[in-house]
Enzyme design. Structure first.
Site, mmCIF file in Angstrom:
data_model
loop_
_atom_site.group_PDB
_atom_site.id
_atom_site.type_symbol
_atom_site.label_atom_id
_atom_site.label_comp_id
_atom_site.label_asym_id
_atom_site.label_seq_id
_atom_site.Cartn_x
_atom_site.Cartn_y
_atom_site.Cartn_z
ATOM 1 N N ARG A 58 0.806 -1.238 0.000
ATOM 2 C CA ARG A 58 0.000 0.000 0.000
ATOM 3 C C ARG A 58 0.828 1.272 0.000
ATOM 4 O O ARG A 58 0.450 2.253 -0.639
ATOM 5 C CB ARG A 58 -1.045 -0.011 1.119
ATOM 6 N N LYS A 87 25.256 -4.252 -6.956
ATOM 7 C CA LYS A 87 26.561 -4.265 -7.651
ATOM 8 C C LYS A 87 27.565 -3.388 -6.931
ATOM 9 O O LYS A 87 28.630 -3.084 -7.445
ATOM 10 C CB LYS A 87 26.395 -3.743 -9.080
ATOM 11 N N HIS A 136 8.781 6.250 9.691
ATOM 12 C CA HIS A 136 7.822 6.118 8.585
ATOM 13 C C HIS A 136 6.943 7.374 8.654
ATOM 14 O O HIS A 136 5.776 7.318 9.034
ATOM 15 C CB HIS A 136 7.017 4.838 8.783
#
Ligand code: NCD
Length: 338
Positions: A58, A87, A136
Site C-alpha cells: 500500500r 553491484k 515512517h
C-alpha cells in the site's frame, strides 16, 4: 513551520504542529480528486521516482496513485535484487542518477537512516517511505489524520485523547513516528502494550515524557484497551535477529470482536498500519472485526493517498494551483459517491 517547497521529508522531527496542520489542510482539499469527483493535471509532465528496496504494497501503490491523481508520471523500481545497489553502487551515486530523471523521489529501504543518506546525493526532494526500524513519517501523518477524522465523529479531539499502542513497539517504525508526532499535541495519555522484550525504545519514551504526556507501560492487553484509539501492530519478523526469536511473539496479542467487546470502550477506534498478519497463528486483528464500524484500517488507507498527495503538492509548490488545472471525470467511477 517547514517551508515545504524543495524540501526532503525524512523524519517527523522536521514537523511541528503548524506544519502538520498545513499538510492536513492541503490533504482535505485533495479529497474530491481522490474520490474521482474532479481531476487535476497540475503535475502533468512531472516524474516521481518510486524506489522500494523493501517489501511494500500500500505505501508503494499509494505514493504512485497520489502522484498519478495530481496528473504526474511514475517510474518505479522494486526489490534490492533488481537494483544496482547489489553491484556495490552507493546510495549517493544512485541518488545522483535517479534525481537527474525525476522531480521527486519516494523511497523505502531496510536500513535506518538510508533514505537520509540517499537524500545527500539527490537534487530533488526525497520522501521517506520507511527506513528500516527507524521512521515512517508519511504513515504517521496518515495515522494522525485518521485519528483526527475518527475522533471528530464523536466530537473529540487529539488533545486530551487516550491511545493504546499494541504489539511490536520495538521494531515497529510506524508507532515510533506516530508517538513523536503526538508530542505536538496536549495531554495525550499513552498506554504502551507490548510483550516483555518488545517495548518502545527509550528515545521515543523520553520524547513523549518530555512533552508532558502520561505513559503507562504494560505487558498484557486485558484491562488495558479502554482507549479512544487502539493501534495494533504486526510483529516485525523481518527485523528480528532470527525467525525463532520472532516466533516467540507470534500470536501473543490477538484482537478479535470478543476481545473488543470485553476490553475496549464502546467506541474505541481500531487502527493498524497494515498489512495485518492474517495467518492463523498470528492473526493480530481478526476478520470477525471486518463489520465493526470502528475498524478504521481501510479508512487509514484512503487517508494515505490524500496525505501523500498533499506532500507532493507542497514539496513541488503547487498546493494552490490544483483547482486551476482541474478537468472533468468523464468515466463512471464507483468512488464518486463514496
Ligand atoms: C508498515 C511498515 O512498512 O512499516 N506498513 C505500512 O507501511 N503500511 C507496518 C508493517 O509492515 O507492519
Amino acid at each position: 513551520m517547514l517551508n515545504f517547497q524543495g524540501e526532503h521529508i525524512l523524519s517527523v522531527n522536521q514537523l511541528n504542529r503548524d506544519s502538520i496542520e498545513a499538510i492536513f489542510a492541503v490533504a482535505k482539499k485533495m479529497e474530491p480528486y481522490a474520490k474521482k469527483q474532479k481531476r487535476t493535471k497540475v503535475l502533468e509532465g512531472a516524474v516521481l521516482a518510486n524506489l522500494f528496496f523493501e517489501p511494500s504494497t500500500r505505501t508503494r501503490v499509494s505514493f504512485g496513485t497520489a502522484f498519478n491523481l495530481l496528473g504526474g508520471l511514475v517510474r518505479e523500481t522494486t526489490g534490492m535484487q533488481n537494483s544496482a545497489l547489489t553491484k556495490g553502487e552507493s546510495l549517493y551515486d544512485t541518488a545522483r542518477v535517479i534525481s537527474s530523471y525525476a522531480d521527486v523521489v519516494a523511497m523505502r529501504h531496510p536500513d535506518a537512516n538510508s533514505v537520509a543518506e540517499f537524500a545527500t546525493g539527490s537534487t530533488v526532494p526525497v520522501i521517506n517511505g520507511g527506513d528500516g526500524p527507524n521512521e515512517h513519517p508519511t504513515q504517521a501523518l496518515l495515522d494522525l489524520l485518521t485519528i483526527e477524522k475518527e475522533l471528530s465523529r464523536f466530537d473529540r479531539k487529539i488533545d486530551g485523547m487516550h491511545i493504546a499502542l499494541v504489539g511490536d513497539l520495538k521494531y515497529g517504525r510506524t508507532v515510533h513516528s506516530l508517538s513523536k508526532l503526538l508530542c505536538h499535541y496536549k495531554d495525550v495519555k499513552f498506554t504502551m502494550v507490548s510483550p516483555d522484550g518488545l517495548q518502545m525504545p527509550d528515545y521515543v519514551l523520553d520524547a513523549v515524557t518530555n512533552s508532558g504526556h502520561q505513559i503507562e507501560l504494560v505487558n498484557k492487553m486485558e484491562g488495558n484497551l479502554a482507549a479512544d484509539i487502539v493501534y495494533q501492530t504486526r510483529i516485525q519478523e523481518e527485523r528480528f535477529p532470527s525467525q525463532e526469536e520472532a516466533n516467540k511473539y507470534r500470536g501473543g496479542f490477538k484482537i478479535s470482536q470478543s476481545i473488543y467487546d470485553a476490553h475496549c470502550n464502546k467506541n474505541s477506534v481500531l487502527m493498524h498500519p497494515l498489512p495485518r498478519d492474517s495467518r492463523g497463528d498470528a492473526n493480530e486483528l481478526d476478520n470477525d472485526l471486518n463489520n465493526n464500524d470502528n475498524l478504521a484500517i481501510f479508512r487509514q488507507v484512503q487517508n494515505g493517498v490524500i496525505a501523500r498527495m498533499a506532500l507532493f503538492a507542497l514539496t513541488l509548490g503547487v498546493e494552490n494551483l490544483v483547482d486551476k488545472y482541474e478537468t472533468e471525470v468523464p468515466w463512471y467511477s464507483a468512488k464518486k459517491n463514496s
